[in-house]
Design a protein around this motif. Structure first.
Motif, PDB file in Angstrom:
ATOM      1  N   VAL A  68       0.843  -1.198   0.000  1.00 38.90           N
ATOM      2  CA  VAL A  68       0.000   0.000   0.000  1.00 38.90           C
ATOM      3  C   VAL A  68       0.876   1.245   0.000  1.00 38.90           C
ATOM      4  O   VAL A  68       1.795   1.373   0.826  1.00 38.90           O
ATOM      5  CB  VAL A  68      -0.937   0.006   1.228  1.00 38.90           C
ATOM      6  CG1 VAL A  68      -1.672   1.344   1.351  1.00 38.90           C
ATOM      7  CG2 VAL A  68      -1.942  -1.138   1.146  1.00 38.90           C
ATOM      8  N   GLU A  69       0.606   2.136  -0.908  1.00 36.25           N
ATOM      9  CA  GLU A  69       1.414   3.352  -1.022  1.00 36.25           C
ATOM     10  C   GLU A  69       1.067   4.340   0.088  1.00 36.25           C
ATOM     11  O   GLU A  69      -0.108   4.579   0.379  1.00 36.25           O
ATOM     12  CB  GLU A  69       1.175   4.013  -2.383  1.00 36.25           C
ATOM     13  CG  GLU A  69       2.031   5.239  -2.629  1.00 36.25           C
ATOM     14  CD  GLU A  69       1.825   5.829  -4.018  1.00 36.25           C
ATOM     15  OE1 GLU A  69       2.369   6.919  -4.276  1.00 36.25           O
ATOM     16  OE2 GLU A  69       1.131   5.195  -4.831  1.00 36.25           O
ATOM     17  N   GLN A 195      -0.248   1.551   6.800  1.00 36.87           N
ATOM     18  CA  GLN A 195      -0.663   0.833   5.589  1.00 36.87           C
ATOM     19  C   GLN A 195      -1.898  -0.018   5.851  1.00 36.87           C
ATOM     20  O   GLN A 195      -2.816  -0.083   5.022  1.00 36.87           O
ATOM     21  CB  GLN A 195       0.486  -0.038   5.082  1.00 36.87           C
ATOM     22  CG  GLN A 195       1.655   0.751   4.513  1.00 36.87           C
ATOM     23  CD  GLN A 195       2.831  -0.140   4.168  1.00 36.87           C
ATOM     24  OE1 GLN A 195       3.335  -0.866   5.025  1.00 36.87           O
ATOM     25  NE2 GLN A 195       3.264  -0.078   2.926  1.00 36.87           N
ATOM     26  N   LEU A 196      -1.934  -0.667   7.001  1.00 36.31           N
ATOM     27  CA  LEU A 196      -3.075  -1.494   7.376  1.00 36.31           C
ATOM     28  C   LEU A 196      -4.347  -0.659   7.496  1.00 36.31           C
ATOM     29  O   LEU A 196      -5.423  -1.036   6.998  1.00 36.31           O
ATOM     30  CB  LEU A 196      -2.766  -2.191   8.705  1.00 36.31           C
ATOM     31  CG  LEU A 196      -3.852  -3.060   9.340  1.00 36.31           C
ATOM     32  CD1 LEU A 196      -4.099  -4.295   8.493  1.00 36.31           C
ATOM     33  CD2 LEU A 196      -3.449  -3.455  10.750  1.00 36.31           C
ATOM     34  N   LEU A 197      -4.241   0.511   8.133  1.00 37.81           N
ATOM     35  CA  LEU A 197      -5.415   1.341   8.382  1.00 37.81           C
ATOM     36  C   LEU A 197      -5.964   2.006   7.128  1.00 37.81           C
ATOM     37  O   LEU A 197      -7.168   2.269   7.041  1.00 37.81           O
ATOM     38  CB  LEU A 197      -5.083   2.400   9.440  1.00 37.81           C
ATOM     39  CG  LEU A 197      -4.764   1.864  10.839  1.00 37.81           C
ATOM     40  CD1 LEU A 197      -4.413   3.012  11.777  1.00 37.81           C
ATOM     41  CD2 LEU A 197      -5.916   1.054  11.403  1.00 37.81           C
ATOM     42  N   TRP A 199      -5.556   0.697   4.031  1.00 39.39           N
ATOM     43  CA  TRP A 199      -5.719  -0.354   3.007  1.00 39.39           C
ATOM     44  C   TRP A 199      -7.137  -0.340   2.430  1.00 39.39           C
ATOM     45  O   TRP A 199      -7.322  -0.271   1.216  1.00 39.39           O
ATOM     46  CB  TRP A 199      -5.389  -1.691   3.641  1.00 39.39           C
ATOM     47  CG  TRP A 199      -5.514  -2.903   2.770  1.00 39.39           C
ATOM     48  CD1 TRP A 199      -5.195  -3.004   1.443  1.00 39.39           C
ATOM     49  CD2 TRP A 199      -5.957  -4.207   3.169  1.00 39.39           C
ATOM     50  NE1 TRP A 199      -5.409  -4.288   0.994  1.00 39.39           N
ATOM     51  CE2 TRP A 199      -5.878  -5.048   2.040  1.00 39.39           C
ATOM     52  CE3 TRP A 199      -6.397  -4.733   4.378  1.00 39.39           C
ATOM     53  CZ2 TRP A 199      -6.244  -6.393   2.080  1.00 39.39           C
ATOM     54  CZ3 TRP A 199      -6.744  -6.079   4.425  1.00 39.39           C
ATOM     55  CH2 TRP A 199      -6.671  -6.891   3.295  1.00 39.39           C
ATOM     56  N   LYS A 200      -8.133  -0.384   3.285  1.00 41.57           N
ATOM     57  CA  LYS A 200      -9.530  -0.396   2.863  1.00 41.57           C
ATOM     58  C   LYS A 200     -10.255   0.911   3.198  1.00 41.57           C
ATOM     59  O   LYS A 200     -11.450   1.035   2.964  1.00 41.57           O
ATOM     60  CB  LYS A 200     -10.275  -1.551   3.534  1.00 41.57           C
ATOM     61  CG  LYS A 200      -9.724  -2.941   3.236  1.00 41.57           C
ATOM     62  CD  LYS A 200      -9.900  -3.320   1.770  1.00 41.57           C
ATOM     63  CE  LYS A 200      -9.446  -4.756   1.524  1.00 41.57           C
ATOM     64  NZ  LYS A 200      -9.600  -5.152   0.095  1.00 41.57           N
ATOM     65  N   CYS A 201      -9.496   1.868   3.733  1.00 42.59           N
ATOM     66  CA  CYS A 201     -10.093   3.151   4.116  1.00 42.59           C
ATOM     67  C   CYS A 201      -9.079   4.265   3.843  1.00 42.59           C
ATOM     68  O   CYS A 201      -8.547   4.881   4.770  1.00 42.59           O
ATOM     69  CB  CYS A 201     -10.486   3.127   5.592  1.00 42.59           C
ATOM     70  SG  CYS A 201     -11.469   4.540   6.125  1.00 42.59           S
ATOM     71  N   PRO A 202      -8.799   4.504   2.564  1.00 45.03           N
ATOM     72  CA  PRO A 202      -7.742   5.467   2.207  1.00 45.03           C
ATOM     73  C   PRO A 202      -8.217   6.912   2.293  1.00 45.03           C
ATOM     74  O   PRO A 202      -9.414   7.176   2.461  1.00 45.03           O
ATOM     75  CB  PRO A 202      -7.445   5.084   0.752  1.00 45.03           C
ATOM     76  CG  PRO A 202      -8.773   4.606   0.234  1.00 45.03           C
ATOM     77  CD  PRO A 202      -9.419   3.878   1.393  1.00 45.03           C
ATOM     78  N   HIS A 206      -6.175  11.938  -4.315  1.00 40.91           N
ATOM     79  CA  HIS A 206      -5.239  13.063  -4.250  1.00 40.91           C
ATOM     80  C   HIS A 206      -5.198  13.693  -2.854  1.00 40.91           C
ATOM     81  O   HIS A 206      -4.746  14.837  -2.696  1.00 40.91           O
ATOM     82  CB  HIS A 206      -5.577  14.135  -5.297  1.00 40.91           C
ATOM     83  CG  HIS A 206      -5.768  13.590  -6.683  1.00 40.91           C
ATOM     84  ND1 HIS A 206      -4.749  12.993  -7.390  1.00 40.91           N
ATOM     85  CD2 HIS A 206      -6.881  13.509  -7.467  1.00 40.91           C
ATOM     86  CE1 HIS A 206      -5.215  12.591  -8.559  1.00 40.91           C
ATOM     87  NE2 HIS A 206      -6.498  12.878  -8.628  1.00 40.91           N
ATOM     88  N   GLY A 207      -5.662  12.954  -1.849  1.00 42.24           N
ATOM     89  CA  GLY A 207      -5.679  13.474  -0.491  1.00 42.24           C
ATOM     90  C   GLY A 207      -4.391  13.172   0.259  1.00 42.24           C
ATOM     91  O   GLY A 207      -3.395  12.719  -0.313  1.00 42.24           O
ATOM     92  N   HIS A 208      -4.414  13.406   1.556  1.00 42.36           N
ATOM     93  CA  HIS A 208      -3.217  13.258   2.366  1.00 42.36           C
ATOM     94  C   HIS A 208      -3.580  12.765   3.765  1.00 42.36           C
ATOM     95  O   HIS A 208      -4.736  12.822   4.195  1.00 42.36           O
ATOM     96  CB  HIS A 208      -2.471  14.597   2.479  1.00 42.36           C
ATOM     97  CG  HIS A 208      -3.301  15.691   3.092  1.00 42.36           C
ATOM     98  ND1 HIS A 208      -4.152  16.484   2.353  1.00 42.36           N
ATOM     99  CD2 HIS A 208      -3.428  16.127   4.385  1.00 42.36           C
ATOM    100  CE1 HIS A 208      -4.753  17.357   3.136  1.00 42.36           C
ATOM    101  NE2 HIS A 208      -4.334  17.155   4.387  1.00 42.36           N
ATOM    102  N   LEU A 209      -2.581  12.275   4.475  1.00 40.65           N
ATOM    103  CA  LEU A 209      -2.713  11.937   5.882  1.00 40.65           C
ATOM    104  C   LEU A 209      -2.314  13.141   6.728  1.00 40.65           C
ATOM    105  O   LEU A 209      -1.449  13.920   6.328  1.00 40.65           O
ATOM    106  CB  LEU A 209      -1.789  10.773   6.249  1.00 40.65           C
ATOM    107  CG  LEU A 209      -2.085   9.399   5.645  1.00 40.65           C
ATOM    108  CD1 LEU A 209      -0.944   8.440   5.961  1.00 40.65           C
ATOM    109  CD2 LEU A 209      -3.408   8.849   6.153  1.00 40.65           C
ATOM    110  N   VAL A 210      -2.936  13.278   7.881  1.00 42.20           N
ATOM    111  CA  VAL A 210      -2.439  14.235   8.864  1.00 42.20           C
ATOM    112  C   VAL A 210      -2.124  13.440  10.119  1.00 42.20           C
ATOM    113  O   VAL A 210      -2.978  12.766  10.690  1.00 42.20           O
ATOM    114  CB  VAL A 210      -3.446  15.375   9.141  1.00 42.20           C
ATOM    115  CG1 VAL A 210      -4.769  14.870   9.663  1.00 42.20           C
ATOM    116  CG2 VAL A 210      -2.843  16.391  10.101  1.00 42.20           C
TER     117      VAL A 210
END
Length: 226
Positions: A68-69, A195-197, A199-202, A206-210
């Motif tokens: 998972v990227e 990656q696990l979190l 995987w099915k809930c990205p 074009h979004g991002h993580l905070v």
């Protein structure tokens, strides 16, 4: 090991977790800790070890998760008690943002899914467990509901994030281990949790993580590298 017996699993992966675990066990001998506190703090370590075993086993069953990227990350850090939680919550309201919530960091399995993310029963379970603390000093200083963004440390798998490190003043050997040691192994484990979190809930396209971890302020280079 009680964790192995409880889960029926035995692969703990990289032994780097043994350093902070041994420091934690050493601090449990502190005569200032009463029997109730000692049992509570021991349960925290057991919970972390069980979670580690389960996550590593799940990754073995689903190796595609490791492909998972990782999307772009907005990372919040800084000095403690300076409003980082408020900033974290504010940044998490952006429509292109995917924060990591306390309940999924603490209980990453089964992995969250976009279609049931808001109705996951773990929200109510965790919220019920913390409600008795309403009105306490903890609520006044730092309150995070089950479905709100929280510190990366709650998702660490190697006994370095227990209680979000809120017990460091009591567990002095453990706290010293945190200061003196490299955290790249911790961050490598945490990367797999991310990656696990997602995987099915990205995040949205074009979004991002905070992400937020005030405890990583002095080790930010290692986090960025991993």
């Amino acid at each position: 090991c009680e964790a192995a017996t409880k889960t029926g699993l035995s692969d703990f992966g990289d032994p780097s977790f043994e350093g902070p675990l041994l420091a934690w066990v050493n601090d449990l001998r502190n005569p200032k800790i009463n029997d109730f506190g000692r049992k509570f703090l021991r349960r925290l370590a057991l919970r972390d070890l069980c979670r580690r075993l389960k996550v590593l086993a799940y990754l073995t069953e689903h190796p595609e998760i490791l492909e998972v990227e990782i999307p772009p990350i907005v990372f919040i850090t800084g000095a403690a008690r300076t409003g980082s939680t408020l900033l974290h919550n504010l940044m998490a309201t952006h429509p292109d943002c995917r924060p990591l919530l306390r309940r999924e960091l603490m209980e990453p399995l089964p992995p969250p899914r976009s279609e049931t993310f808001a109705t996951d029963p773990r929200i109510a379970t965790l919220q019920a467990s913390i409600e008795p603390l309403r009105g306490s000093r903890l609520e006044q200083m730092h309150w995070v509901d089950a479905d709100e963004p929280d510190e990366n440390a709650w998702g660490f798998l190697d006994c370095t994030g227990m209680l979000g490190r809120g017990v460091a003043p009591l567990m002095k050997t453990w706290a010293r281990w945190m200061v003196e040691n490299d955290f790249r192994a911790t961050y490598r484990d945490f990367r797999t949790v991310v990656q696990l979190l997602i995987w099915k809930c990205p995040p949205p396209p074009h979004g991002h993580l905070v992400l937020k971890c005030v405890m990583a302020t002095m080790k930010i280079a290692g986090f960025a590298e991993v």
